[in-house]
Motif scaffolding. Sequence first.
Motif, PDB file in Angstrom:
ATOM      1  N   ALA A   1       0.836  -1.203   0.000  1.00  5.63           N
ATOM      2  CA  ALA A   1       0.000   0.000   0.000  1.00  5.63           C
ATOM      3  C   ALA A   1       0.863   1.241   0.000  1.00  5.63           C
ATOM      4  O   ALA A   1       0.582   2.210  -0.711  1.00  5.63           O
ATOM      5  CB  ALA A   1      -0.936   0.003   1.206  1.00  5.63           C
ATOM      6  N   GLY A   2       1.928   1.229   0.788  1.00  2.74           N
ATOM      7  CA  GLY A   2       2.826   2.383   0.831  1.00  2.74           C
ATOM      8  C   GLY A   2       3.433   2.662  -0.524  1.00  2.74           C
ATOM      9  O   GLY A   2       3.527   3.809  -0.959  1.00  2.74           O
ATOM     10  N   VAL A   3       3.811   1.597  -1.253  1.00  4.24           N
ATOM     11  CA  VAL A   3       4.371   1.777  -2.592  1.00  4.24           C
ATOM     12  C   VAL A   3       3.308   2.284  -3.545  1.00  4.24           C
ATOM     13  O   VAL A   3       3.516   3.239  -4.285  1.00  4.24           O
ATOM     14  CB  VAL A   3       4.993   0.459  -3.110  1.00  4.24           C
ATOM     15  N   ALA A   4       2.151   1.648  -3.537  1.00  3.37           N
ATOM     16  CA  ALA A   4       1.085   2.052  -4.458  1.00  3.37           C
ATOM     17  C   ALA A   4       0.642   3.476  -4.189  1.00  3.37           C
ATOM     18  O   ALA A   4       0.472   4.276  -5.105  1.00  3.37           O
ATOM     19  CB  ALA A   4      -0.111   1.105  -4.330  1.00  3.37           C
ATOM     20  N   LEU A   5       0.462   3.803  -2.938  1.00  2.00           N
ATOM     21  CA  LEU A   5      -0.013   5.136  -2.595  1.00  2.00           C
ATOM     22  C   LEU A   5       1.066   6.179  -2.817  1.00  2.00           C
ATOM     23  O   LEU A   5       0.779   7.305  -3.212  1.00  2.00           O
ATOM     24  CB  LEU A   5      -0.506   5.157  -1.148  1.00  2.00           C
ATOM     25  N   GLY A   6       2.303   5.807  -2.588  1.00  5.72           N
ATOM     26  CA  GLY A   6       3.404   6.743  -2.800  1.00  5.72           C
ATOM     27  C   GLY A   6       3.609   7.066  -4.261  1.00  5.72           C
ATOM     28  O   GLY A   6       4.043   8.153  -4.612  1.00  5.72           O
ATOM     29  N   THR A   7       3.271   6.124  -5.155  1.00  3.69           N
ATOM     30  CA  THR A   7       3.449   6.371  -6.580  1.00  3.69           C
ATOM     31  C   THR A   7       2.202   6.941  -7.223  1.00  3.69           C
ATOM     32  O   THR A   7       2.260   7.396  -8.349  1.00  3.69           O
ATOM     33  CB  THR A   7       3.825   5.070  -7.328  1.00  3.69           C
ATOM     34  N   GLY A   8       1.100   6.920  -6.529  1.00  2.07           N
ATOM     35  CA  GLY A   8      -0.142   7.376  -7.160  1.00  2.07           C
ATOM     36  C   GLY A   8      -0.978   8.224  -6.256  1.00  2.07           C
ATOM     37  O   GLY A   8      -2.174   8.052  -6.181  1.00  2.07           O
ATOM     38  N   GLY A   9      -0.393   9.141  -5.559  1.00  4.36           N
ATOM     39  CA  GLY A   9      -1.115   9.984  -4.623  1.00  4.36           C
ATOM     40  C   GLY A   9      -2.210  10.786  -5.277  1.00  4.36           C
ATOM     41  O   GLY A   9      -2.315  10.878  -6.483  1.00  4.36           O
ATOM     42  N   CYS A  10      -3.033  11.367  -4.458  1.00  2.00           N
ATOM     43  CA  CYS A  10      -4.162  12.130  -4.952  1.00  2.00           C
ATOM     44  C   CYS A  10      -3.745  13.566  -5.264  1.00  2.00           C
ATOM     45  O   CYS A  10      -2.936  14.154  -4.579  1.00  2.00           O
ATOM     46  CB  CYS A  10      -5.279  12.132  -3.911  1.00  2.00           C
ATOM     47  N   SER A  11      -4.321  14.091  -6.288  1.00  2.00           N
ATOM     48  CA  SER A  11      -4.101  15.480  -6.664  1.00  2.00           C
ATOM     49  C   SER A  11      -5.446  16.058  -7.056  1.00  2.00           C
ATOM     50  O   SER A  11      -6.468  15.401  -6.944  1.00  2.00           O
ATOM     51  CB  SER A  11      -3.114  15.564  -7.830  1.00  2.00           C
ATOM     52  N   ALA A  12      -5.442  17.288  -7.544  1.00  2.00           N
ATOM     53  CA  ALA A  12      -6.696  17.922  -7.930  1.00  2.00           C
ATOM     54  C   ALA A  12      -7.426  17.089  -8.975  1.00  2.00           C
ATOM     55  O   ALA A  12      -8.642  17.121  -9.050  1.00  2.00           O
ATOM     56  CB  ALA A  12      -6.425  19.328  -8.453  1.00  2.00           C
ATOM     57  N   ALA A  13      -6.711  16.354  -9.790  1.00  2.00           N
ATOM     58  CA  ALA A  13      -7.317  15.557 -10.848  1.00  2.00           C
ATOM     59  C   ALA A  13      -7.287  14.067 -10.513  1.00  2.00           C
ATOM     60  O   ALA A  13      -7.161  13.241 -11.392  1.00  2.00           O
ATOM     61  CB  ALA A  13      -6.588  15.821 -12.162  1.00  2.00           C
ATOM     62  N   SER A  14      -7.371  13.715  -9.230  1.00  2.00           N
ATOM     63  CA  SER A  14      -7.281  12.308  -8.856  1.00  2.00           C
ATOM     64  C   SER A  14      -8.503  11.548  -9.352  1.00  2.00           C
ATOM     65  O   SER A  14      -9.594  12.092  -9.477  1.00  2.00           O
ATOM     66  CB  SER A  14      -7.117  12.160  -7.344  1.00  2.00           C
ATOM     67  N   PRO A  15      -8.312  10.250  -9.626  1.00  2.00           N
ATOM     68  CA  PRO A  15      -9.427   9.433 -10.107  1.00  2.00           C
ATOM     69  C   PRO A  15     -10.426   9.164  -8.987  1.00  2.00           C
ATOM     70  O   PRO A  15     -10.125   9.353  -7.808  1.00  2.00           O
ATOM     71  CB  PRO A  15      -8.731   8.142 -10.532  1.00  2.00           C
ATOM     72  N   SER A  16     -11.581   8.692  -9.373  1.00  2.00           N
ATOM     73  CA  SER A  16     -12.587   8.329  -8.374  1.00  2.00           C
ATOM     74  C   SER A  16     -12.212   7.008  -7.725  1.00  2.00           C
ATOM     75  O   SER A  16     -11.421   6.220  -8.269  1.00  2.00           O
ATOM     76  CB  SER A  16     -13.954   8.185  -9.042  1.00  2.00           C
ATOM     77  N   TYR A  17     -12.788   6.750  -6.555  1.00  2.00           N
ATOM     78  CA  TYR A  17     -12.560   5.474  -5.883  1.00  2.00           C
ATOM     79  C   TYR A  17     -13.032   4.326  -6.775  1.00  2.00           C
ATOM     80  O   TYR A  17     -12.372   3.286  -6.859  1.00  2.00           O
ATOM     81  CB  TYR A  17     -13.281   5.435  -4.525  1.00  2.00           C
ATOM     82  N   ASP A  18     -14.165   4.497  -7.468  1.00  2.56           N
ATOM     83  CA  ASP A  18     -14.658   3.446  -8.365  1.00  2.56           C
ATOM     84  C   ASP A  18     -13.628   3.102  -9.439  1.00  2.56           C
ATOM     85  O   ASP A  18     -13.441   1.942  -9.782  1.00  2.56           O
ATOM     86  CB  ASP A  18     -15.973   3.864  -9.020  1.00  2.56           C
ATOM     87  N   THR A  19     -12.945   4.124  -9.959  1.00  6.99           N
ATOM     88  CA  THR A  19     -11.915   3.901 -10.976  1.00  6.99           C
ATOM     89  C   THR A  19     -10.765   3.087 -10.415  1.00  6.99           C
ATOM     90  O   THR A  19     -10.321   2.112 -11.041  1.00  6.99           O
ATOM     91  CB  THR A  19     -11.405   5.240 -11.540  1.00  6.99           C
ATOM     92  N   VAL A  20     -10.247   3.458  -9.241  1.00  3.15           N
ATOM     93  CA  VAL A  20      -9.098   2.734  -8.690  1.00  3.15           C
ATOM     94  C   VAL A  20      -9.494   1.323  -8.251  1.00  3.15           C
ATOM     95  O   VAL A  20      -8.686   0.405  -8.345  1.00  3.15           O
ATOM     96  CB  VAL A  20      -8.382   3.511  -7.557  1.00  3.15           C
ATOM     97  N   ARG A  21     -10.731   1.129  -7.823  1.00  6.55           N
ATOM     98  CA  ARG A  21     -11.211  -0.222  -7.506  1.00  6.55           C
ATOM     99  C   ARG A  21     -11.218  -1.072  -8.776  1.00  6.55           C
ATOM    100  O   ARG A  21     -10.747  -2.212  -8.781  1.00  6.55           O
ATOM    101  CB  ARG A  21     -12.609  -0.175  -6.889  1.00  6.55           C
ATOM    102  N   ASP A  22     -11.715  -0.507  -9.872  1.00  9.27           N
ATOM    103  CA  ASP A  22     -11.732  -1.229 -11.148  1.00  9.27           C
ATOM    104  C   ASP A  22     -10.313  -1.539 -11.626  1.00  9.27           C
ATOM    105  O   ASP A  22     -10.073  -2.585 -12.233  1.00  9.27           O
ATOM    106  CB  ASP A  22     -12.479  -0.425 -12.216  1.00  9.27           C
ATOM    107  N   GLU A  23      -9.364  -0.639 -11.372  1.00  7.50           N
ATOM    108  CA  GLU A  23      -7.970  -0.877 -11.746  1.00  7.50           C
ATOM    109  C   GLU A  23      -7.380  -2.055 -10.971  1.00  7.50           C
ATOM    110  O   GLU A  23      -6.638  -2.869 -11.535  1.00  7.50           O
ATOM    111  CB  GLU A  23      -7.132   0.382 -11.522  1.00  7.50           C
ATOM    112  N   ALA A  24      -7.704  -2.165  -9.690  1.00  6.60           N
ATOM    113  CA  ALA A  24      -7.224  -3.298  -8.889  1.00  6.60           C
ATOM    114  C   ALA A  24      -7.782  -4.610  -9.434  1.00  6.60           C
ATOM    115  O   ALA A  24      -7.054  -5.607  -9.561  1.00  6.60           O
ATOM    116  CB  ALA A  24      -7.592  -3.115  -7.418  1.00  6.60           C
ATOM    117  N   VAL A  25      -9.055  -4.619  -9.787  1.00  7.40           N
ATOM    118  CA  VAL A  25      -9.678  -5.812 -10.360  1.00  7.40           C
ATOM    119  C   VAL A  25      -9.038  -6.143 -11.706  1.00  7.40           C
ATOM    120  O   VAL A  25      -8.751  -7.310 -12.001  1.00  7.40           O
ATOM    121  CB  VAL A  25     -11.210  -5.616 -10.483  1.00  7.40           C
TER     122      VAL A  25
END
Length: 160
Positions: free
Chosen positions: A11-35
């Motif tokens: 999680a630390g690696v994933a979150l460190g490489t893909g932190g949230c910004s003004a244009a961050s994806p939705s939770y639904d998008t990142v859930r679909d990416e994990a799947v």
Amino acid sequence: MKRVVGAVLAAGVALGTGGCSAASPSYDTVRDEAVEALNQIVAVVPEPKEVFRGTEQDPSSCADTLLISRHEGAFSTAHWFVFVPGTFDIETFVASLSARLGDEWKQRESGIDVSFANVDLVQQELRVSVSVEEGTSDGRRALEMIAISRCGTLAESPAP
């Protein structure tokens, strides 16, 4: 215990490489990416196989104090099993998984020595960390997979 430590490190690696910004994806998008990342791994497991997709986990806060990087939003965790026959060589398969998946996947060192087949991977385009290891469930041999997404923005709750 290794799974918990590994999941937090991933999680630390994933979150460190893909932190949230003004244009961050939705939770639904990142859930679909994990799947999608898990589906990519399942696709390279030879037949016969049986896939058990675990129940969906609640969103986990990216601000958790256990994480290496802290961001706003939430990340998704998915836990699947791919059941394989007794003749399937899990150790050889896990050792070759990074090469089977291609250049979009990078293997990373967890720094944790274990006595079973294990590999930690990052799907670079989707920014999803996945731990794949030798496991069992209900006495059946399996590849156990835990995927952790990058941070995504949770939808606002409607005002009452």
